[in-house]
Every structure is written in structure tokens, then in C-alpha cells.
Enzyme design. Structure first.
Site, PDB file in Angstrom:
ATOM      1  N   TYR A  89      -2.481 -29.112   5.889  1.00 47.17           N
ATOM      2  CA  TYR A  89      -3.499 -28.086   5.947  1.00 47.17           C
ATOM      3  C   TYR A  89      -3.811 -27.637   4.892  1.00 47.17           C
ATOM      4  CZ  TYR A  89      -6.049 -23.938   6.533  1.00 47.17           C
ATOM      5  OH  TYR A  89      -6.735 -22.507   6.044  1.00 47.17           O
ATOM      6  N   PRO A 137      -8.596 -16.874  -3.205  1.00 45.38           N
ATOM      7  CA  PRO A 137      -8.364 -16.771  -2.102  1.00 45.38           C
ATOM      8  C   PRO A 137      -7.686 -17.964  -0.963  1.00 45.38           C
ATOM      9  CG  PRO A 137     -10.385 -16.407  -2.260  1.00 45.38           C
ATOM     10  CD  PRO A 137      -9.875 -16.851  -4.069  1.00 45.38           C
ATOM     11  N   SER A 138      -6.843 -17.836  -0.358  1.00 44.97           N
ATOM     12  CA  SER A 138      -6.394 -18.516   0.348  1.00 44.97           C
ATOM     13  C   SER A 138      -6.071 -18.335   1.878  1.00 44.97           C
ATOM     14  CB  SER A 138      -5.505 -20.332  -0.052  1.00 44.97           C
ATOM     15  OG  SER A 138      -4.121 -19.808  -1.098  1.00 44.97           O
ATOM     16  N   TYR A 186     -15.367 -12.508   3.738  1.00 42.98           N
ATOM     17  CA  TYR A 186     -16.016 -13.526   3.842  1.00 42.98           C
ATOM     18  C   TYR A 186     -17.301 -12.630   4.509  1.00 42.98           C
ATOM     19  CZ  TYR A 186     -13.380 -17.871   4.274  1.00 42.98           C
ATOM     20  OH  TYR A 186     -12.866 -18.890   3.529  1.00 42.98           O
ATOM     21  N   HIS A 245     -14.241 -25.182  -3.877  1.00 39.61           N
ATOM     22  CA  HIS A 245     -13.736 -25.268  -2.467  1.00 39.61           C
ATOM     23  C   HIS A 245     -12.630 -25.867  -2.007  1.00 39.61           C
ATOM     24  CE1 HIS A 245     -14.194 -21.642   1.083  1.00 39.61           C
ATOM     25  NE2 HIS A 245     -13.044 -22.726   1.255  1.00 39.61           N
ATOM     26  N   ARG A 282     -12.887 -28.444  -0.090  1.00 39.51           N
ATOM     27  CA  ARG A 282     -12.985 -28.778   1.000  1.00 39.51           C
ATOM     28  C   ARG A 282     -14.027 -28.739   1.898  1.00 39.51           C
ATOM     29  NH1 ARG A 282      -7.435 -26.979   1.709  1.00 39.51           N
ATOM     30  NH2 ARG A 282      -7.117 -26.403   3.458  1.00 39.51           N
ATOM     31  N   THR A 298     -10.864 -25.308  -8.941  1.00 40.12           N
ATOM     32  CA  THR A 298     -10.557 -26.961  -8.056  1.00 40.12           C
ATOM     33  C   THR A 298     -10.610 -27.780  -8.572  1.00 40.12           C
ATOM     34  OG1 THR A 298     -12.865 -26.426  -6.650  1.00 40.12           O
ATOM     35  CG2 THR A 298     -11.930 -29.068  -6.869  1.00 40.12           C
ATOM     36  N   ARG A 300      -4.119 -23.918  -4.251  1.00 39.09           N
ATOM     37  CA  ARG A 300      -3.286 -25.451  -4.031  1.00 39.09           C
ATOM     38  C   ARG A 300      -1.837 -25.148  -4.280  1.00 39.09           C
ATOM     39  NH1 ARG A 300      -7.301 -28.456  -3.448  1.00 39.09           N
ATOM     40  NH2 ARG A 300      -8.383 -29.019  -1.234  1.00 39.09           N
TER      41      ARG A 300
HETATM   42  C1  LIG Z   1      -5.166 -23.311   2.324  1.00 40.75           C
HETATM   43  C2  LIG Z   1      -6.892 -23.399   1.048  1.00 40.75           C
HETATM   44  C3  LIG Z   1      -7.085 -22.491   2.322  1.00 40.75           C
HETATM   45  C4  LIG Z   1      -8.344 -21.745   1.022  1.00 40.75           C
HETATM   46  N1  LIG Z   1      -9.188 -20.977   2.097  1.00 40.75           N
HETATM   47  C5  LIG Z   1      -9.593 -20.220   1.659  1.00 40.75           C
HETATM   48  C6  LIG Z   1     -11.004 -19.191   2.127  1.00 40.75           C
HETATM   49  O1  LIG Z   1     -10.324 -18.654   3.011  1.00 40.75           O
HETATM   50  N2  LIG Z   1     -12.257 -18.572   1.327  1.00 40.75           N
HETATM   51  C7  LIG Z   1     -12.544 -19.651   0.098  1.00 40.75           C
HETATM   52  O2  LIG Z   1     -13.539 -19.190  -0.270  1.00 40.75           O
HETATM   53  N3  LIG Z   1     -11.810 -20.406  -0.578  1.00 40.75           N
HETATM   54  C8  LIG Z   1     -10.667 -20.590   0.479  1.00 40.75           C
HETATM   55  N4  LIG Z   1      -9.689 -21.976  -0.158  1.00 40.75           N
HETATM   56  C9  LIG Z   1     -10.090 -22.566  -1.734  1.00 40.75           C
HETATM   57  C10 LIG Z   1      -9.780 -21.664  -2.799  1.00 40.75           C
HETATM   58  O3  LIG Z   1     -10.198 -19.960  -3.089  1.00 40.75           O
HETATM   59  C11 LIG Z   1      -9.847 -22.708  -4.051  1.00 40.75           C
HETATM   60  O4  LIG Z   1     -11.436 -22.583  -4.199  1.00 40.75           O
HETATM   61  C12 LIG Z   1      -9.733 -23.994  -4.281  1.00 40.75           C
HETATM   62  O5  LIG Z   1      -8.526 -23.589  -3.409  1.00 40.75           O
HETATM   63  C13 LIG Z   1      -9.559 -24.666  -5.352  1.00 40.75           C
HETATM   64  O6  LIG Z   1      -9.120 -25.915  -5.305  1.00 40.75           O
HETATM   65  P1  LIG Z   1      -7.436 -26.371  -5.644  1.00 40.75           P
HETATM   66  O7  LIG Z   1      -6.930 -26.084  -4.277  1.00 40.75           O
HETATM   67  O8  LIG Z   1      -6.901 -27.082  -5.996  1.00 40.75           O
HETATM   68  O9  LIG Z   1      -6.770 -25.094  -6.912  1.00 40.75           O
HETATM   69  C14 LIG Z   1      -8.601 -22.282   0.239  1.00 40.75           C
HETATM   70  C15 LIG Z   1      -7.880 -23.453  -0.048  1.00 40.75           C
HETATM   71  C16 LIG Z   1      -6.651 -24.101   0.418  1.00 40.75           C
HETATM   72  C17 LIG Z   1      -5.384 -25.312  -0.123  1.00 40.75           C
END
Ligand SMILES: Cc1cc2nc3c(=O)[nH]c(=O)nc-3n(C[C@H](O)[C@H](O)[C@H](O)COP(=O)(O)O)c2cc1C
Length: 398
Positions: free
Chosen positions: A66, A120-121, A172, A294, A297, A326, A349
Site C-alpha cells: 500500500y 500528508p499520507s 480532502y 502524488h 500514485r 515525489t 514514503r
Molecule cells: C501511503 C501514502 C498515502 C498518501 N495519501 C495521500 C493523501 O491522502 N493525500 C495526498 O494529497 N497525498 C497523499 N499521498 C501522497 C504524498 O502526500 C506525497 O505527494 C508523495 O508521497 C510524495 O512522494 P514520495 O513518496 O516519493 O516522497 C500519499 C502517499 C503515500 C505513500
């Protein structure tokens, strides 16, 4: 004299039971030792990639999946990594006076210890039982801004807010307006410093593919998941169901106008790649933009955020603050992002992997690693403060 049969059997049973007890104790001790070693293993990680590899080893596969998830074939994420590694090169300077390097910076007029922030994650309890509270603790200890994902946290907000470090609040726009109004109007009093609104999530495609995996996993291999990943979340019962039922696909720039009216805090639009959208964000009152795909993703083959950064910085022309995320995996990557005009960066991450490997201390270690690398790299370029960083350090970058 032969041992009587009864005594022989008693002896056999006693010996067997004793051996079993000894073996069990030995195995328990071995397991404890292994667990102890695993708990400390992250201290040997020298890069964020080693944190990721260790998290993969320690986490249940579906939980790691995930976090690691990328849309499609993962081209966007890979292209982001390639852009940092192959397109952007740093030209160091020699024999510069750099005894005192500071990575302090200013964001929305306030001074912070570093330009490294937590993105935010969702669902930090997949990594560690203390979830978002541990992340917030790690951020506090590393002096970094933590962005709390209100909707997809399964830890109570009041526990997270007990940690002292600076925080942004993530929302959101699909959250039903009656709830959004409440959380945004209270955000400033609760101590948040800015609002991060996701703008690149029009429908719930990703969730629809991921949630069934959790359902299946919790039934078979991961009973803890049902305890720590209660859906809907703890902050708002039924919000997940409500938000998917009516408004999916219907969030527009008008929502930014609406949330502007609910708070005096700076609004950051997250998930901008197009200069047209950057311009629209400003017109609708945004104070900041996160250039982001994102973490790769959302839509595969979207361009790397770092590649889009410069065009957006040019369009924005200093009117609002520009951030990027990212694929940032080292202090060197942070330096490159700042050189292209980002005010600060968000890390996704790696923070989750740090949390999985070492709880709050793992988060702190990941963030400190980035800060130390950034400090060292600035020294190599002859820079002693963040405001000295510009494109000149990028080799043959036009
Ligand atoms: C498990 C997970 C959940 C995430 N959930 C959200 C979210 O709810 N809202 C959002 O805007 N971004 C979300 N993101 C994206 C992150 O905010 C961010 O844009 C992204 O992880 C950055 O890339 P990186 O993981 O390579 O650093 C999520 C990322 C991950 C890995």
C-alpha cells in the site's frame, strides 16, 4: 538391573517435557533477540533506500504494498528518480569559507529549522502501532513540519496535537462541507500553520483497488489490521462512505474559494503540475502550491514534479510559495529542488518507511539524515544559507 517399564515411561515423559520446555525457552529467547536486533537494524541504514529495503523486510507484504503503490507501471515515479539522478547534476565549488552552514528557512513569513517537511499520507498505523502520533513525535524531535492527514488518520487528532512541533493540516475537498467547515474554522486555534488541500484526486480509483486488498488481508493474514485500520476512521465516523457516495469527481476550484472563507491560514493547493493550474490556484486565492504527482500514485506517465517545477516557478513569479515532492530520497535531491525554486520540499514514503523500521526514532533518523546531507552538500557548493541556493549550482542547466 533392568528399569521397570512404568518407571521407564515416567522417565521418558519427564525427559520429553523437560526437553520441550528447554527448547521452547531457547526459541523464545532467540525470537526476542531477533526482534531486539530488528528493532535496532534501522540504525545501520545509511541511505533512505536502505530504509525502504528494511521496511520491505519487516512489514507484512500487503502493508508495504500500500505504501509502495504506484499507478500503472510506475513510469512516473521512475522518471522522477531518473530526473534527480541523471538530468540534474551539481557543480561543487572549491575552497569556499563554509564554517557555519544554516538550513533555517522562512515559510509564509515564519522561520523554520529546515526546508524539509512531511507530506500528508494515510494510515500510519500500517507501519507502527503508534501511527500518526509517532510520526508527529519524530517530526518534533527533528524540528520538521508535519502535515497531519485528518481524514485518513486512525489516531485521534488530540493525541497528535499533544506533540509540540509545527504542523500543517491536510484536507480532502471531498469531505462533506459540514465537517470541512468545522475542522477548517478550528484549525488556527488548534495551532496548525497552514492548510494543505489535495487537488489531484478527482475520483477514488486508487482506493477502490487498495481497500479490497486490505479487506482480504485482514481476513486471512493480518488480524491486527482490523483493529488498527478501522474504516471509517476515528476522526469522523461514516465520512469515508459519505465522501464516496455523492461528491466524487465534483471538486472544482470553487471549493478553494469556499475553504478560503473558513480560515485565515495560508491555503496550499497540492498536486499541481500544469502552469495553467498554478495560475488558477493563485486566482482562487491559494497562498502556496505543491508541485506534485502524488508520489506517482495517481496517473502513470504524468511528468516528474521536479521537471514541472521550473515552469511553475516562472508562472508564479513570486506571487505565492512553491513547494515540490515525489521521489526525493536524499539531501542532494532537496538541494536540487531548492535550486530550481522550491521554497521547501515534502517527503512521503521515506517517512513511512522510517516509521515502520524504528517508530518515532526511525522518522527522526530519516529526517535528520536528509538535513545532514543537505547541510553537507551546501558546504560542497560553497553555500552557507538557504537563500544563497540558486540554479548556478546546477551544471549546464539552462
Ligand atoms: C501511503 C501514502 C498515502 C498518501 N495519501 C495521500 C493523501 O491522502 N493525500 C495526498 O494529497 N497525498 C497523499 N499521498 C501522497 C504524498 O502526500 C506525497 O505527494 C508523495 O508521497 C510524495 O512522494 P514520495 O513518496 O516519493 O516522497 C500519499 C502517499 C503515500 C505513500
Amino acid at each position: 538391573m533392568p528399569i521397570p517399564q512404568k518407571q521407564f515411561y515416567v522417565c521418558l515423559v519427564v525427559t520429553t517435557v523437560a526437553s520441550f520446555v528447554v527448547l521452547r525457552r531457547y526459541l523464545q529467547q532467540k525470537k526476542k533477540k531477533l526482534e531486539k536486533e530488528q528493532k535496532k537494524a534501522y540504525l545501520k541504514c545509511k541511505t533512505l533506500f536502505e530504509f525502504e529495503a528494511l521496511a520491505k523486510q519487516l512489514m507484512k507484504p500487503h502493508r508495504f504494498y500500500y505504501y509502495d503503490y504506484k499507478a500503472g507501471q510506475g513510469h512516473t515515479f521512475q522518471a522522477s528518480r531518473d530526473y534527480y539522478d541523471k538530468q540534474l547534476k551539481i557543480l561543487p565549488r572549491a575552497l569556499m569559507h563554509v564554517t557555519d552552514v544554516s538550513i533555517k528557512t522562512t515559510i509564509f513569513g515564519s522561520t523554520y529549522e529546515s526546508p524539509i517537511m512531511i507530506a500528508p499520507s494515510a494510515f500510519h498505523r500500517l507501519a507502527h502501532n503508534d501511527g500518526e502520533v509517532a510520526t508527529a513525535r519524530g517530526a518534533t524531535e527533528a524540528d520538521c513540519i508535519y502535515t497531519y492527514n485528518w481524514l485518513y488518520s486512525t489516531m485521534p487528532e488530540e493525541e497528535v496535537l499533544k506533540t509540540a512541533g509545527p504542523k500543517f493540516l491536510h484536507v480532502y475537498l471531498t469531505t462533506p462541507s459540514e465537517f470541512l467547515e468545522k475542522i477548517l474554522s478550528e484549525a488556527e486555534i488548534k495551532g496548525y500553520r497552514a492548510i494543505v488541500a489535495t487537488c489531484d484526486h478527482p475520483t477514488d480509483r486508487v482506493r477502490n483497488t487498495v481497500v479490497p486488498i486490505f479487506d482480504e488481508a485482514s481476513k486471512t493474514v493480518d488480524h491486527d489490521l482490523t483493529q488498527c485500520m478501522c474504516m471509517p476512521n476515528m476522526n469522523l465516523k461514516d465520512v469515508v462512505n459519505k465522501s464516496t457516495s455523492g461528491v466524487s469527481g465534483s471538486v472544482t476550484w470553487a471549493h478553494i474559494d469556499s475553504i478560503k472563507k473558513l480560515t485565515q491560514l495560508p491555503i496550499i493547493c497540492k498536486g499541481i503540475l500544469s502552469p495553467i493550474d498554478a495560475q488558477l490556484a493563485i486566482e482562487h486565492g491559494a497562498n502556496g502550491i505543491v508541485v506534485s504527482n502524488h508520489g506517482g500514485r495517481q496517473i502513470d506517465t504524468a511528468p516528474p514534479a521536479i521537471e514541472c517545477l521550473e515552469d511553475i516557478v516562472n508562472v508564479v513569479n513570486g506571487r505565492v510559495e512553491v513547494f515540490v515532492d515525489t521521489g526525493i530520497r536524499s539531501g542532494t535531491d532537496v538541494l536540487k529542488a531548492l535550486a530550481l525554486g522550491a521554497r521547501a520540499v515534502f517527503i512521503g514514503r521515506p517517512v513511512l518507511f522510517g516509521l515502520a523500521c524504528g517508530g518515532s526514532d526511525g522518522v527522526k533518523t530519516v529526517l535528520n539524515m536528509l538535513k545532514q546531507e543537505l547541510t553537507y552538500d551546501m558546504a560542497c557548493c560553497g553555500l552557507t544559507s538557504i537563500d544563497q541556493i540558486n540554479k548556478d549550482i546546477l551544471y549546464k542547466h539552462t
